[in-house]
Design an enzyme around this catalytic site. Structure first.
Site, PDB file in Angstrom:
ATOM      1  N   CYS A  95      29.113  30.734   1.289  1.00  0.00           N
ATOM      2  CA  CYS A  95      28.804  29.461   1.949  1.00  0.00           C
ATOM      3  C   CYS A  95      27.726  29.728   3.012  1.00  0.00           C
ATOM      4  O   CYS A  95      27.896  30.617   3.841  1.00  0.00           O
ATOM      5  CB  CYS A  95      30.051  28.857   2.590  1.00  0.00           C
ATOM      6  SG  CYS A  95      29.676  27.335   3.487  1.00  0.00           S
ATOM      7  N   GLY A 102      20.863  21.403  -6.400  1.00  0.00           N
ATOM      8  CA  GLY A 102      20.152  20.467  -7.276  1.00  0.00           C
ATOM      9  C   GLY A 102      18.889  21.065  -7.869  1.00  0.00           C
ATOM     10  O   GLY A 102      18.602  22.261  -7.695  1.00  0.00           O
TER      11      GLY A 102
HETATM   12  O1  RRO Z   1      31.986  23.298   2.386  1.00  0.00           O
HETATM   13  C1  RRO Z   1      30.762  23.543   2.473  1.00  0.00           C
HETATM   14  O2  RRO Z   1      30.066  23.128   3.415  1.00  0.00           O
HETATM   15  C2  RRO Z   1      30.062  24.387   1.481  1.00  0.00           C
HETATM   16  C3  RRO Z   1      30.623  25.512   0.885  1.00  0.00           C
HETATM   17 BR1  RRO Z   1      32.389  26.029   1.157  1.00  0.00          BR
HETATM   18  C4  RRO Z   1      29.825  26.316   0.023  1.00  0.00           C
HETATM   19  O3  RRO Z   1      30.230  27.348  -0.520  1.00  0.00           O
HETATM   20  N1  RRO Z   1      28.539  25.945  -0.181  1.00  0.00           N
HETATM   21  C5  RRO Z   1      28.022  24.840   0.389  1.00  0.00           C
HETATM   22  O4  RRO Z   1      26.847  24.530   0.157  1.00  0.00           O
HETATM   23  N2  RRO Z   1      28.794  24.066   1.206  1.00  0.00           N
END
Ligand code: RRO
Length: 304
Positions: free
Chosen positions: A129, A216
């Site tokens: 993330c 995207g």
């Molecule tokens: O929850 C998020 O903000 C998030 C996660 Br866990 C992730 O792995 N990738 C992302 O773009 N957002």
């Protein structure tokens, strides 16, 4: 009869090479079921942690040219709540992979055991993330730590383990190698690309968290490059993720080296019909090219 589209990823049997990507429609049994009904070969849940988490303040998602920018902040009900909710439903008609995040190998091991109580057939470790403190890419850009996390999870549970990697590093193959050495069964590439948008009237960052992750069509060439490089580095299967919208995208990812593809943002922009469009499109392509089995497409671009 075995379908020409069936694939096996780390002992998970999929009727076709499409999967729901983590983070979209993956928080409840009902929505996961809708995705299976729409044709997905497997589904990945929203990332779960040991404890419930609220996530970041709004706005958490914004549409930008070429895709979506998000900083949700890992909102989730916690693994135990999810396990109770999902158990009250009939089993899904396709393998469910639970995505998990934690900050240490020990915590990942503990969480992995709990995550398998949901009926998960496999786990995807979110070490990628792009905008979270102490978890996600903050642990997943350190190859030594990635290896330790995977090793600890493999010691703790007997289940196929996918490791989802971040593209926000100089060399993603180092991470893929580390995950493989730790015992990973497959690599998912890629998570979102660290990005930002600013409202020019207010001169302020749009997202509540200011920085987020881009997904995207805009990130597809980055994801293709990552899959291509990883395919040349490791033996374990790769699941491609990042901008898959059409059947042509799916074929491109497979030619780069992906054994299956995950679909996320395209569901928000095109709806769940996108799964059948991809599946039928790949099937027609195979017929036209006289390809007997979808596995024959995997890695084709490396042979030229
Ligand atoms: O929850 C998020 O903000 C998030 C996660 Br866990 C992730 O792995 N990738 C992302 O773009 N957002």
């Amino acid at each position: 009869m075995i379908s020409r589209l069936a694939v096996e990823i780390a002992s998970l049997q999929l009727t076709n090479p499409t999967m729901l990507a983590a983070g979209i429609l993956g928080m409840s049994g009902l929505t996961l079921n809708q995705v299976v009904e729409a044709g997905a070969g497997a589904v990945v849940t929203k990332s779960l942690g040991l404890k419930p988490r609220r996530g970041y303040p709004n706005p958490t998602v914004v549409q930008v040219e070429g895709g979506l920018l998000n900083a949700m902040g890992l909102p989730n009900p916690g693994v135990e709540h999810f396990a109770r909710e999902i158990k009250s439903l009939d089993p899904l008609g396709a393998p469910m992979i639970v995505s998990i995040y934690a900050s240490t190998p020990k915590e990942f091991g503990l969480l992995a055991k709990k995550a398998l109580n949901t009926g998960a057939k496999g786990l995807e470790l979110n070490v990628s993330c792009p905008h979270a403190k102490g978890v996600g890419a903050e642990v997943g850009q350190d190859s030594k730590l990635v290896k330790e996390i995977v090793r600890e999870v493999k010691r703790s549970v007997e289940a196929p383990i996918l490791v989802k990697l971040t593209p926000n590093v100089a060399d993603i193959t180092e991470l893929a190698k580390a995950a493989e050495k730790g015992g990973a069964d497959a690599i998912t590439a890629i998570n979102t690309v660290r990005a930002m948008a600013i409202n020019i009237e207010t001169a302020k960052p749009i997202l509540g968290n200011k920085v987020g992750g881009l997904s995207g069509p805009a990130v597809k060439p980055i994801a293709i490059r990552c899959v291509y490089e990883i395919y040349e580095t490791v033996e374990i299967p790769i699941v491609g993720c990042g901008g898959v919208t059409t059947w042509q995208d799916a074929v491109e990812f497979m030619q780069a080296g992906a054994s299956a593809v995950q679909v996320g943002t395209a569901i928000a922009t095109r709806g769940l019909a996108v799964f059948k469009e991809i599946i039928y499109g790949v099937e027609a392509f195979m017929k036209r090219k006289k390809i007997g089995n979808v596995k024959e497409i995997v890695g084709l671009s490396h042979r030229s």
